[in-house]
Design an enzyme around this catalytic site. Structure first.
Site, PDB file in Angstrom:
ATOM      1  N   LEU A 128       0.841  -1.207   0.000  1.00  7.78           N
ATOM      2  CA  LEU A 128       0.000   0.000   0.000  1.00  7.78           C
ATOM      3  C   LEU A 128       0.870   1.249   0.000  1.00  7.78           C
ATOM      4  CD1 LEU A 128      -2.908  -0.905   2.495  1.00  7.78           C
ATOM      5  CD2 LEU A 128      -3.033  -0.724   0.003  1.00  7.78           C
ATOM      6  N   GLY A 131       3.061   5.952  -4.920  1.00  5.89           N
ATOM      7  CA  GLY A 131       4.180   6.662  -5.528  1.00  5.89           C
ATOM      8  C   GLY A 131       4.122   6.508  -7.024  1.00  5.89           C
ATOM      9  N   CYS A 154       8.468  -8.762 -13.269  1.00  5.40           N
ATOM     10  CA  CYS A 154       7.330  -9.640 -12.971  1.00  5.40           C
ATOM     11  C   CYS A 154       5.973  -8.970 -13.082  1.00  5.40           C
ATOM     12  CB  CYS A 154       7.545 -10.284 -11.621  1.00  5.40           C
ATOM     13  SG  CYS A 154       8.905 -11.467 -11.687  1.00  5.40           S
TER      14      CYS A 154
HETATM   15  C1  UDX Z   1      12.564 -15.816 -14.885  1.00  9.16           C
HETATM   16  C2  UDX Z   1      11.279 -15.395 -15.558  1.00  9.16           C
HETATM   17  O1  UDX Z   1      11.536 -14.184 -16.270  1.00  9.16           O
HETATM   18  C3  UDX Z   1      10.216 -15.158 -14.547  1.00  9.16           C
HETATM   19  O2  UDX Z   1       8.979 -14.882 -15.175  1.00  9.16           O
HETATM   20  C4  UDX Z   1      10.045 -16.375 -13.729  1.00  9.16           C
HETATM   21  O3  UDX Z   1       9.134 -16.108 -12.672  1.00  9.16           O
HETATM   22  C5  UDX Z   1      11.370 -16.876 -13.172  1.00  9.16           C
HETATM   23  O4  UDX Z   1      12.380 -16.985 -14.177  1.00  9.16           O
HETATM   24  P1  UDX Z   1      14.397 -14.311 -13.898  1.00  9.16           P
HETATM   25  O5  UDX Z   1      15.200 -15.321 -13.177  1.00  9.16           O
HETATM   26  O6  UDX Z   1      14.328 -12.924 -13.379  1.00  9.16           O
HETATM   27  O7  UDX Z   1      12.896 -14.756 -14.018  1.00  9.16           O
HETATM   28  O8  UDX Z   1      14.887 -14.292 -15.424  1.00  9.16           O
HETATM   29  P2  UDX Z   1      16.371 -13.977 -15.904  1.00  9.16           P
HETATM   30  O9  UDX Z   1      17.088 -13.200 -14.873  1.00  9.16           O
HETATM   31  O10 UDX Z   1      16.208 -13.457 -17.275  1.00  9.16           O
HETATM   32  O11 UDX Z   1      17.055 -15.427 -15.931  1.00  9.16           O
HETATM   33  C6  UDX Z   1      16.725 -16.365 -16.896  1.00  9.16           C
HETATM   34  C7  UDX Z   1      18.018 -17.145 -17.162  1.00  9.16           C
HETATM   35  O12 UDX Z   1      17.741 -18.247 -18.031  1.00  9.16           O
HETATM   36  C8  UDX Z   1      19.080 -16.302 -17.851  1.00  9.16           C
HETATM   37  O13 UDX Z   1      20.273 -16.368 -17.115  1.00  9.16           O
HETATM   38  C9  UDX Z   1      19.248 -16.953 -19.221  1.00  9.16           C
HETATM   39  O14 UDX Z   1      20.566 -16.891 -19.705  1.00  9.16           O
HETATM   40  C10 UDX Z   1      18.841 -18.380 -18.916  1.00  9.16           C
HETATM   41  N1  UDX Z   1      18.418 -19.151 -20.089  1.00  9.16           N
HETATM   42  C11 UDX Z   1      17.603 -18.567 -21.007  1.00  9.16           C
HETATM   43  C12 UDX Z   1      18.848 -20.462 -20.217  1.00  9.16           C
HETATM   44  O15 UDX Z   1      19.593 -20.966 -19.385  1.00  9.16           O
HETATM   45  N2  UDX Z   1      18.430 -21.187 -21.282  1.00  9.16           N
HETATM   46  C13 UDX Z   1      17.635 -20.637 -22.242  1.00  9.16           C
HETATM   47  O16 UDX Z   1      17.288 -21.328 -23.208  1.00  9.16           O
HETATM   48  C14 UDX Z   1      17.215 -19.283 -22.117  1.00  9.16           C
HETATM   49  C1  UDX Z   2       7.189  -9.514  -7.180  1.00  6.12           C
HETATM   50  C2  UDX Z   2       6.340 -10.306  -6.208  1.00  6.12           C
HETATM   51  O1  UDX Z   2       6.320  -9.626  -4.955  1.00  6.12           O
HETATM   52  C3  UDX Z   2       6.930 -11.706  -6.028  1.00  6.12           C
HETATM   53  O2  UDX Z   2       6.096 -12.463  -5.184  1.00  6.12           O
HETATM   54  C4  UDX Z   2       7.011 -12.367  -7.403  1.00  6.12           C
HETATM   55  O3  UDX Z   2       7.554 -13.665  -7.294  1.00  6.12           O
HETATM   56  C5  UDX Z   2       7.855 -11.527  -8.341  1.00  6.12           C
HETATM   57  O4  UDX Z   2       7.320 -10.214  -8.447  1.00  6.12           O
HETATM   58  P1  UDX Z   2       9.416  -8.134  -7.177  1.00  6.12           P
HETATM   59  O5  UDX Z   2       8.891  -7.667  -8.488  1.00  6.12           O
HETATM   60  O6  UDX Z   2      10.801  -8.645  -7.077  1.00  6.12           O
HETATM   61  O7  UDX Z   2       8.451  -9.329  -6.621  1.00  6.12           O
HETATM   62  O8  UDX Z   2       9.325  -6.925  -6.113  1.00  6.12           O
HETATM   63  P2  UDX Z   2       8.166  -6.317  -5.200  1.00  6.12           P
HETATM   64  O9  UDX Z   2       8.766  -6.012  -3.909  1.00  6.12           O
HETATM   65  O10 UDX Z   2       6.938  -7.144  -5.256  1.00  6.12           O
HETATM   66  O11 UDX Z   2       7.846  -4.887  -5.928  1.00  6.12           O
HETATM   67  C6  UDX Z   2       7.328  -4.935  -7.220  1.00  6.12           C
HETATM   68  C7  UDX Z   2       7.134  -3.492  -7.690  1.00  6.12           C
HETATM   69  O12 UDX Z   2       6.052  -2.873  -6.979  1.00  6.12           O
HETATM   70  C8  UDX Z   2       8.347  -2.584  -7.495  1.00  6.12           C
HETATM   71  O13 UDX Z   2       8.482  -1.759  -8.629  1.00  6.12           O
HETATM   72  C9  UDX Z   2       7.980  -1.741  -6.282  1.00  6.12           C
HETATM   73  O14 UDX Z   2       8.579  -0.452  -6.348  1.00  6.12           O
HETATM   74  C10 UDX Z   2       6.470  -1.636  -6.435  1.00  6.12           C
HETATM   75  N1  UDX Z   2       5.746  -1.455  -5.173  1.00  6.12           N
HETATM   76  C11 UDX Z   2       5.791  -2.456  -4.252  1.00  6.12           C
HETATM   77  C12 UDX Z   2       4.996  -0.307  -4.984  1.00  6.12           C
HETATM   78  O15 UDX Z   2       4.980   0.587  -5.832  1.00  6.12           O
HETATM   79  N2  UDX Z   2       4.292  -0.173  -3.831  1.00  6.12           N
HETATM   80  C13 UDX Z   2       4.302  -1.148  -2.866  1.00  6.12           C
HETATM   81  O16 UDX Z   2       3.653  -0.970  -1.832  1.00  6.12           O
HETATM   82  C14 UDX Z   2       5.077  -2.320  -3.079  1.00  6.12           C
END
Ligand code: UDX
Ligand code: UDX
Length: 445
Positions: free
Chosen positions: A251, A254, A261
Site C-alpha cells: 500500500l 508513488g 514480474c
Molecule cells: C525468470 C522469468 O523471467 C520469470 O517470469 C520467472 O518467474 C522466473 O524466471 P528471472 O530469473 O528474473 O525470471 O529471469 P532472468 O534473470 O532473465 O534469468 C533467466 C536465465 O535463463 C538467464 O540467465 C538466461 O541466460 C537463462 N536461459 C535462457 C537459459 O539458461 N536457457 C535458455 O534457453 C534461455
Molecule cells: C514480485 C512479487 O512480490 C513476487 O512475489 C514475485 O515472485 C515476483 O514479483 P518483485 O517484483 O521482485 O516481486 O518486487 P516487489 O517487492 O513485489 O515490488 C514490485 C514493484 O512494486 C516494485 O516496482 C515496487 O517499487 C512496487 N511497489 C511495491 C509499490 O509501488 N508499492 C508497494 O507498496 C510495493
C-alpha cells in the site's frame, strides 16, 4: 539429500539452486550464458542480491553446488529438474515461451532416466501440459517423467529470505506421487504446501502477482484523490493496513511498479483473458493507472517549472526498479528519463547499485549524466525526483542539497520524506497524495 538440476541461473534460478543446496541437496545449475557461468565459477555473482554471494560460496565450498553450461552434466544424475529460464513478454503481452521450449526439448532429447520436471518460471496457464507434450514428442524413446508446476514468489532484494521463509509452497501436477516427491523437497521450509492441478497452480501465481499489482494501483488511485481532497495517503494506508483483511503491505503509493514480474505477469494474464474472450477491465485499469504514475512525474515538474522543460536540469535519485536490486527491467526511471529527454530537459541520475545496468538502458551520456553520488546529481538541478526509495536517500544532508540546487524543488516519487519538514527547510515539495500540494507556485523561471 536429493539430486537437483536447475536450468537457468537468473534472479530466480540462482537463488533456487543456492537455497536447495543450502538445505543439504546436491545441485547442478546450468545456463546457456557462458559469461554468467564463468563469473559464478570465479565466485562472482552475475546479479545483485543481498547475502547471495556468501551462501553460494558456502555451498560451492561444501561441494553441494556446481555450475556448468552442459545440459548433460546438469541432468545426468538428477531426479528433479527445475526450469527457471526467462519468460519475457512477447507479442501483445503474451509470455514468450521460446526458452521454456528449448529447455524442454533439450531435456527430452538427453534424459536417460525418469525425471520430475518442475516449471519454476512464471508460465501461462496450460504450459505444464504443453511442456509434457514437448517432452513426449522429443524423447528418442519413452522414458517416464512427470511435470510439476512450482511457481516462485521471490521478491528481488529479499529473495533468499523469501525462499527460506515462504508463506506457502504451491505445487500443481496430475501425478500426485510426483507432487508428493517435490513436496518432500520443501518440507524443511516448514510452510503450508498447496497441492493442486497444473493449471490451478499456474493461475495461483498470476492471480497473486496481479492482486499485488492491483493493490498498488488501488492505493495510487487513492493517492490522487487524497491529493485533491487534502488527505495524506501514507496515513490513509496506515489506517487501512491495520485491518487484517487488508494488510499493510503493498500500500505504498508513488510512481508505481516496475520490474520483470508485475508488468509482464499482469499483461500476460490480460492476454490470456482476452484470448478466452473475457473482458479483464480491472487488469486494464491496473496497468493504465500504473503507467500514468510515470507521466504524473512529468506533469508535476511542468506544474512547478512551467510547461517548457527545455533547458531544465532534472536529477533522478534511484534508477533500479526497487531498492536492494540492480535490476532495471521496466524500471520507472527509464520511462521518466525518456520523457524528460523528449521534453528537452537535461537528466542526471544515480543509483547505489544499478549503475552498470543503467549505462546500458538509460538515455545516452550526452542527454543523461550518470553521477557517482546523490549530491553530485543534485548540483545545479532545477528539480530532483526520488525514483527509488533506497535507504541512503532517507537521511541525506538536505540543506547541503538545497544549497547546491538551482531551484529547491523535490518531487518525492516514493513519498519517503515528511512534507512539513521539507517545506520548513525551504523546499518546494511534491509527494504523491501527501495532502494538498500547497506549494507556492514558482513562476516558470
Ligand atoms: C525468470 C522469468 O523471467 C520469470 O517470469 C520467472 O518467474 C522466473 O524466471 P528471472 O530469473 O528474473 O525470471 O529471469 P532472468 O534473470 O532473465 O534469468 C533467466 C536465465 O535463463 C538467464 O540467465 C538466461 O541466460 C537463462 N536461459 C535462457 C537459459 O539458461 N536457457 C535458455 O534457453 C534461455
Ligand atoms: C514480485 C512479487 O512480490 C513476487 O512475489 C514475485 O515472485 C515476483 O514479483 P518483485 O517484483 O521482485 O516481486 O518486487 P516487489 O517487492 O513485489 O515490488 C514490485 C514493484 O512494486 C516494485 O516496482 C515496487 O517499487 C512496487 N511497489 C511495491 C509499490 O509501488 N508499492 C508497494 O507498496 C510495493
Amino acid at each position: 539429500m536429493k539430486d537437483i538440476a536447475v536450468i537457468g541461473v537468473g534472479y530466480v534460478g540462482l537463488v533456487t539452486a543456492t537455497c536447495f543446496a543450502d538445505l543439504g541437496n546436491h545441485v547442478i545449475a546450468m545456463d546457456v550464458a557462458e559469461d554468467k557461468i564463468d563469473k559464478l565459477l570465479q565466485g562472482i555473482m552475475p546479479i545483485y542480491e543481498p547475502g547471495l554471494a556468501e551462501v553460494v560460496k558456502r555451498n560451492v565450498d561444501a561441494g553441494r553446488l556446481h555450475f556448468t553450461t552442459s545440459y548433460t552434466d546438469t541432468i545426468k544424475n538428477a531426479r528433479f529438474v527445475f526450469i527457471c529460464v526467462g519468460t519475457p513478454s512477447g507479442v501483445d503481452g503474451e509470455a514468450d515461451l521460446q526458452y521454456v521450449r528449448q529447455a524442454a526439448e533439450t531435456i527430452a532429447r538427453i534424459m536417460d532416466h525418469p525425471l520430475i520436471i518442475i516449471n519454476k518460471s512464471t508460465v501461462p496457464v496450460g504450459t505444464g501440459d504443453w511442456v509434457a507434450d514437448i517432452i513426449r514428442k522429443h524423447q528418442p524413446r519413452p522414458i517416464d517423467f512427470s511435470v510439476v508446476s512450482c511457481p516462485e514468489f521471490l521478491r528481488e532484494g529479499s529473495a533468499l529470505q523469501d525462499f527460506m521463509n515462504p508463506d506457502r509452497t504451491v505445487l500443481g501436477s496430475l501425478d500426485h506421487e510426483a507432487a508428493d516427491e517435490v513436496a518432500q523437497l520443501h518440507l524443511p521450509l516448514r510452510a503450508p504446501i498447496v497441492v493442486t492441478d497444473l493449471r490451478t497452480a499456474e493461475m495461483i501465481k498470476y492471480a497473486s502477482n496481479a492482486f499485488l499489482a492491483t493493490k498498488i494501483s488501488f492505493i495510487n488511485e487513492i493517492a490522487n484523490i487524497c491529493e485533491a481532497l487534502g488527505a495524506d495517503v501514507k496515513e490513509v494506508a496506515a489506517g487501512m493496513g491495520l485491518d487484517k483483511r487488508i494488510g499493510k503491505m503493498f500500500l505504498d503509493s508513488g510512481i508505481g511498479y516496475g520490474g520483470s514480474c508485475f508488468p509482464k505477469d499482469v499483461l500476460a494474464l490480460h492476454h490470456m483473458a482476452i484470448e478466452q474472450e473475457q473482458q479483464p477491465q480491472l487488469l486494464e485499469a491496473v496497468m493504465s493507472i500504473n503507467l500514468s504514475r510515470r507521466h504524473q512525474v512529468i506533469a508535476k515538474l511542468r506544474d512547478l517549472l512551467g510547461d517548457d522543460l527545455r533547458g531544465k536540469t532534472i536529477g533522478l535519485l534511484g534508477l533500479a526498479f526497487k531498492p536492494n536490486t540492480d535490476d532495471m527491467r521496466d524500471a520507472p526511471a527509464i520511462t521518466i528519463a525518456g520523457l524528460l529527454v523528449e521534453a528537452g530537459a537535461t537528466v542526471k541520475g544515480y543509483d547505489p547499485v544499478a549503475m552498470d545496468v543503467a549505462r546500458q538502458v538509460m538515455p545516452p551520456a550526452t542527454l543523461c549524466t550518470l553521477c557517482k553520488t546523490p549530491y553530485e546529481v543534485c548540483e545545479g538541478c532545477d528539480a530532483v525526483v526520488i525514483v527509488t526509495e533506497w535507504n541512503e536517500f532517507k537521511q541525506l544532508d538536505m540543506l547541503r542539497i538545497k544549497a547546491s540546487m538551482r531551484q529547491p524543488i523535490i518531487v518525492d516519487g516514493r513519498n519517503i520524506y515528511d512534507p512539513v519538514m521539507m517545506r520548513e527547510m525551504g523546499f518546494v515539495y511534491r509527494g504523491f497524495g501527501r495532502g494538498y500540494s500547497g506549494d507556492i507556485h514558482l513562476d516558470g523561471v
